[in-house]
Design a protein around this motif. Structure first.
Motif, PDB file in Angstrom:
ATOM      1  N   LEU A  27       0.817  -1.214   0.000  1.00  0.00           N
ATOM      2  CA  LEU A  27       0.000   0.000   0.000  1.00  0.00           C
ATOM      3  C   LEU A  27       0.856   1.271   0.000  1.00  0.00           C
ATOM      4  N   PHE A  28       1.883   1.288   0.867  1.00  0.00           N
ATOM      5  CA  PHE A  28       2.626   2.546   1.039  1.00  0.00           C
ATOM      6  C   PHE A  28       3.903   2.642   0.213  1.00  0.00           C
ATOM      7  N   VAL A  29       4.428   1.504  -0.181  1.00  0.00           N
ATOM      8  CA  VAL A  29       5.685   1.545  -0.955  1.00  0.00           C
ATOM      9  C   VAL A  29       5.407   1.291  -2.435  1.00  0.00           C
ATOM     10  N   CYS A  30       4.791   0.116  -2.728  1.00  0.00           N
ATOM     11  CA  CYS A  30       4.595  -0.228  -4.145  1.00  0.00           C
ATOM     12  C   CYS A  30       3.495   0.608  -4.789  1.00  0.00           C
ATOM     13  N   LEU A  31       2.502   0.961  -3.972  1.00  0.00           N
ATOM     14  CA  LEU A  31       1.381   1.730  -4.540  1.00  0.00           C
ATOM     15  C   LEU A  31       1.500   3.221  -4.206  1.00  0.00           C
ATOM     16  N   GLU A  32       2.731   3.668  -3.920  1.00  0.00           N
ATOM     17  CA  GLU A  32       2.906   5.095  -3.587  1.00  0.00           C
ATOM     18  C   GLU A  32       2.333   5.952  -4.716  1.00  0.00           C
ATOM     19  N   ASN A  33       1.758   7.089  -4.348  1.00  0.00           N
ATOM     20  CA  ASN A  33       1.083   7.885  -5.381  1.00  0.00           C
ATOM     21  C   ASN A  33       1.731   9.253  -5.563  1.00  0.00           C
ATOM     22  N   GLU A  34       3.048   9.300  -5.337  1.00  0.00           N
ATOM     23  CA  GLU A  34       3.754  10.569  -5.555  1.00  0.00           C
ATOM     24  C   GLU A  34       4.213  10.637  -7.010  1.00  0.00           C
ATOM     25  N   ASN A  35       3.823  11.693  -7.706  1.00  0.00           N
ATOM     26  CA  ASN A  35       4.160  11.815  -9.128  1.00  0.00           C
ATOM     27  C   ASN A  35       5.623  12.181  -9.328  1.00  0.00           C
ATOM     28  N   PRO A  36       6.223  11.720 -10.428  1.00  0.00           N
ATOM     29  CA  PRO A  36       7.593  12.158 -10.742  1.00  0.00           C
ATOM     30  C   PRO A  36       7.620  13.671 -10.971  1.00  0.00           C
ATOM     31  N   SER A  37       8.784  14.265 -10.783  1.00  0.00           N
ATOM     32  CA  SER A  37       8.861  15.714 -11.016  1.00  0.00           C
ATOM     33  C   SER A  37       9.695  16.013 -12.269  1.00  0.00           C
ATOM     34  N   ILE A  38       9.279  17.041 -13.021  1.00  0.00           N
ATOM     35  CA  ILE A  38       9.978  17.449 -14.256  1.00  0.00           C
ATOM     36  C   ILE A  38      10.275  18.927 -14.147  1.00  0.00           C
ATOM     37  N   LYS A  39      11.532  19.290 -14.347  1.00  0.00           N
ATOM     38  CA  LYS A  39      11.898  20.709 -14.258  1.00  0.00           C
ATOM     39  C   LYS A  39      12.750  21.112 -15.449  1.00  0.00           C
ATOM     40  N   ILE A  40      12.448  22.288 -16.037  1.00  0.00           N
ATOM     41  CA  ILE A  40      13.311  22.821 -17.092  1.00  0.00           C
ATOM     42  C   ILE A  40      14.428  23.592 -16.404  1.00  0.00           C
ATOM     43  N   GLU A  41      15.667  23.173 -16.657  1.00  0.00           N
ATOM     44  CA  GLU A  41      16.803  23.801 -15.969  1.00  0.00           C
ATOM     45  C   GLU A  41      17.554  24.775 -16.867  1.00  0.00           C
ATOM     46  N   THR A  42      17.195  24.860 -18.137  1.00  0.00           N
ATOM     47  CA  THR A  42      17.890  25.753 -19.069  1.00  0.00           C
ATOM     48  C   THR A  42      17.884  27.162 -18.499  1.00  0.00           C
ATOM     49  N   PRO A  43      19.070  27.772 -18.343  1.00  0.00           N
ATOM     50  CA  PRO A  43      19.076  29.123 -17.792  1.00  0.00           C
ATOM     51  C   PRO A  43      18.380  30.091 -18.744  1.00  0.00           C
ATOM     52  N   SER A  44      17.685  31.062 -18.194  1.00  0.00           N
ATOM     53  CA  SER A  44      16.909  32.063 -18.936  1.00  0.00           C
ATOM     54  C   SER A  44      16.120  31.425 -20.075  1.00  0.00           C
ATOM     55  N   MET A  45      15.386  30.368 -19.737  1.00  0.00           N
ATOM     56  CA  MET A  45      14.558  29.651 -20.716  1.00  0.00           C
ATOM     57  C   MET A  45      13.485  30.599 -21.229  1.00  0.00           C
ATOM     58  N   THR A  46      13.692  31.103 -22.447  1.00  0.00           N
ATOM     59  CA  THR A  46      12.670  31.971 -23.022  1.00  0.00           C
ATOM     60  C   THR A  46      11.698  31.090 -23.789  1.00  0.00           C
ATOM     61  N   MET A  47      10.643  31.687 -24.264  1.00  0.00           N
ATOM     62  CA  MET A  47       9.622  30.940 -24.985  1.00  0.00           C
ATOM     63  C   MET A  47      10.044  30.666 -26.429  1.00  0.00           C
ATOM     64  N   ALA A  48      11.206  31.183 -26.819  1.00  0.00           N
ATOM     65  CA  ALA A  48      11.587  31.094 -28.231  1.00  0.00           C
ATOM     66  C   ALA A  48      12.623  30.003 -28.483  1.00  0.00           C
ATOM     67  N   ILE A  49      12.382  29.242 -29.527  1.00  0.00           N
ATOM     68  CA  ILE A  49      13.349  28.228 -29.950  1.00  0.00           C
ATOM     69  C   ILE A  49      13.820  28.597 -31.348  1.00  0.00           C
ATOM     70  N   GLY A  50      15.103  28.858 -31.480  1.00  0.00           N
ATOM     71  CA  GLY A  50      15.686  29.271 -32.760  1.00  0.00           C
ATOM     72  C   GLY A  50      16.153  28.079 -33.570  1.00  0.00           C
ATOM     73  N   PRO A  51      17.115  28.281 -34.494  1.00  0.00           N
ATOM     74  CA  PRO A  51      17.609  27.190 -35.336  1.00  0.00           C
ATOM     75  C   PRO A  51      18.200  26.048 -34.502  1.00  0.00           C
ATOM     76  N   SER A  52      18.731  26.397 -33.333  1.00  0.00           N
ATOM     77  CA  SER A  52      19.286  25.374 -32.447  1.00  0.00           C
ATOM     78  C   SER A  52      19.147  25.852 -31.019  1.00  0.00           C
ATOM     79  N   LYS A  53      18.515  25.027 -30.201  1.00  0.00           N
ATOM     80  CA  LYS A  53      18.295  25.426 -28.804  1.00  0.00           C
ATOM     81  C   LYS A  53      18.665  24.271 -27.891  1.00  0.00           C
ATOM     82  N   ASN A  54      19.480  24.553 -26.902  1.00  0.00           N
ATOM     83  CA  ASN A  54      19.822  23.520 -25.930  1.00  0.00           C
ATOM     84  C   ASN A  54      18.853  23.557 -24.770  1.00  0.00           C
ATOM     85  N   LEU A  55      18.284  22.392 -24.484  1.00  0.00           N
ATOM     86  CA  LEU A  55      17.358  22.271 -23.356  1.00  0.00           C
ATOM     87  C   LEU A  55      17.982  21.375 -22.311  1.00  0.00           C
TER      88      LEU A  55
END
Ligand SMILES: [Zn+2]
Length: 460
Positions: A27-55
């Motif tokens: 119940l508490f270990v195998c059926l744990e219900n904590e979602n994985p976390s996703i974070k964008i770490e790119t510094p000064s991540m703007t909304m724009a993606i040019g010809p080449s963008k590192n994420l």
């Protein structure tokens, strides 16, 4: 028999305990219900993606561990997968082997056949929990992005540039889209452009300078880079006029050194045969360089609008003692010991004479500045500065707005000055320029105000 009953009861209790414990574990270990976390770490991540963008994306799951990550760009309903990665399992019982991962991606829209426009960056992660019939907890993060692989355009509006070696200039240009990085490169030095001066917000003005040691053939161009990293360079017609600067020889006497060196906190090496001259060299070279770094700091912030108007005024009733970019050789006891370039104009009047501000501006520095002694820096806006050195005292403080002709201080001989005089200098950013141009009303009309006026009236 009794012992048998006892042992089967013990076995029953033991088994029941095992069932309870494993249920708790499931119940508490195998059926744990904590979602994985996703974070964008790119510094000064703007909304724009040019010809080449590192994420740079970090994904983690602290409990059962990561099962899978899927990152895609969704544009016009079409999904282009950037990464689809499965993480190893440590077995049915122990869950995933990986709890944290840093993902580095290079996004190249053209290779992925993604066209320009709005799109969504979709990131989904699964863990090794038994939730959702052994499919795991799931996290989806979506970020709106703009695909922009088109270069900005620059149109130069200000026509032909006549430029003196060691002189100033302006370029006026329009941009097809806002670009934080936009300005003029002259001999490798960058001069930021500013908008807001013209009614049309797409029109920018850049004050720039050519160093005293950069002659004809120096590269001058406008560069603009948009948020997505698309860059353009635009050259324009420049006529650079070479200048020949004066050569000067200065004899350094022990009398001068005796009276001046105590002002500077420098030490000659213990075994020095000529300690005074050695101290002088430290001041003339090391302190000079240190002072220049400070000047670069002082001029970093400038008003985004011109504060000045009309011709710049000089120090009245004064005799010119030394010129801009005079090449100076320093001799001590008949021997050449150093060479430096004098990047201002020396003007001598009576002692303790009031020193006027050359034009309207904001005092950005009033303090001691090593070889320059007591110095005032006035910001005239858009990167143009005037400086007043070797003062005896100040009449202004940092933050003051001073009018043209207003007194900044009294002349003196603080710093590396032999007698009472004003060392007057002008700069565009941290590049020293020839003040003679700014004292010349005709030069200002032809090279600065006339160009601005021509663009304003659209007659260019
Ligand atoms: Zn000087």
């Amino acid at each position: 028999m009794k012992s048998n009953i006892f042992s089967s009861r013990a076995l029953f209790i033991f088994l029941a305990g095992l069932v309870v414990l494993s249920s708790v574990w499931i119940l508490f270990v195998c059926l744990e219900n904590e979602n994985p976390s996703i974070k964008i770490e790119t510094p000064s991540m703007t909304m724009a993606i040019g010809p080449s963008k590192n994420l740079l994306i970090s994904v983690s799951d602290g409990k059962r561990g990561l099962r899978k990550i899927l990152i895609a760009i969704v544009k016009d309903g079409k999904e282009s997968i950037l990464i689809d990665k499965e993480y190893p399992s440590g077995g049915f019982i122990s869950g995933g082997k990986v709890n944290q991962d840093n993902i580095s991606l290079s996004v190249e829209p053209k290779k992925l056949e993604i066209t320009d426009g709005k799109a969504v960056l979709r990131m989904t992660a699964w863990d090794y929990s038994w939730q959702r019939w052994w499919n795991g907890n799931i996290t989806t993060v979506e970020k709106e992005v703009v695909i922009d692989t088109k270069r900005p355009d620059v149109s130069v509006l200000s026509g032909i540039q006549n430029l003196n070696q060691g002189g100033s200039g302006i370029v006026i240009y329009s941009l097809s889209e806002p670009c934080e990085h936009n300005g003029v490169y002259a001999g490798g030095n960058y001069f930021q452009g500013y908008n807001g001066f013209f009614n049309d917000k797409n029109i920018y003005i850049s004050f720039f300078a050519l160093e005293y040691n950069k002659g004809p053939g120096t590269e001058v161009f406008v560069e603009a880079t948009d948020d997505a990293g698309n860059s353009i360079r635009r050259g324009f017609k420049v006529f650079i006029k070479a200048q020949i600067f004066k050569k000067d020889s200065i004899n350094i006497s022990d009398g001068f050194l005796n009276s001046k060196m105590p002002e500077f906190n420098v030490e000659a090496s213990k075994d020095s045969i000529t300690p005074l001259a050695d101290k002088f060299l430290k001041v003339n070279r090391d302190l000079r360089a240190e002072n220049y770094n400070k000047i670069t700091e002082i001029v970093k912030n400038t008003e985004k609008t011109p504060l000045w108007e009309g011709v710049f005024v000089s120090f009245p009733n004064a005799k010119k003692m030394a010129g801009f970019a005079d090449h100076r050789d320093y001799n001590y006891q008949g021997k050449h010991i150093d060479s430096q370039v004098h990047l201002g104009i020396d003007l001598a009047s009576v002692a303790n004479a009031p020193v006027p501000a050359a034009n309207r501006g904001k005092v950005v520095f009033a303090g001691d500045l090593g070889i320059y002694g007591k110095t005032v820096f006035v910001d005239h806006g858009l990167g143009l500065f005037s400086a007043y050195s070797h003062l005896n005292s100040f009449d202004v403080k940092e933050g003051d707005i001073i009018e043209k002709g207003g007194v900044v201080g009294r002349s003196g001989s603080t710093g590396l000055a032999a007698g009472d005089h004003l060392h007057f200098s002008m700069l565009v950013n941290n590049i020293f320029v020839n003040p003679l141009e700014w004292w010349d009303a005709t030069w200002i009309t032809n090279n600065i105000t006339g160009k601005i006026q021509a663009v304003k009236s659209g007659s260019n």
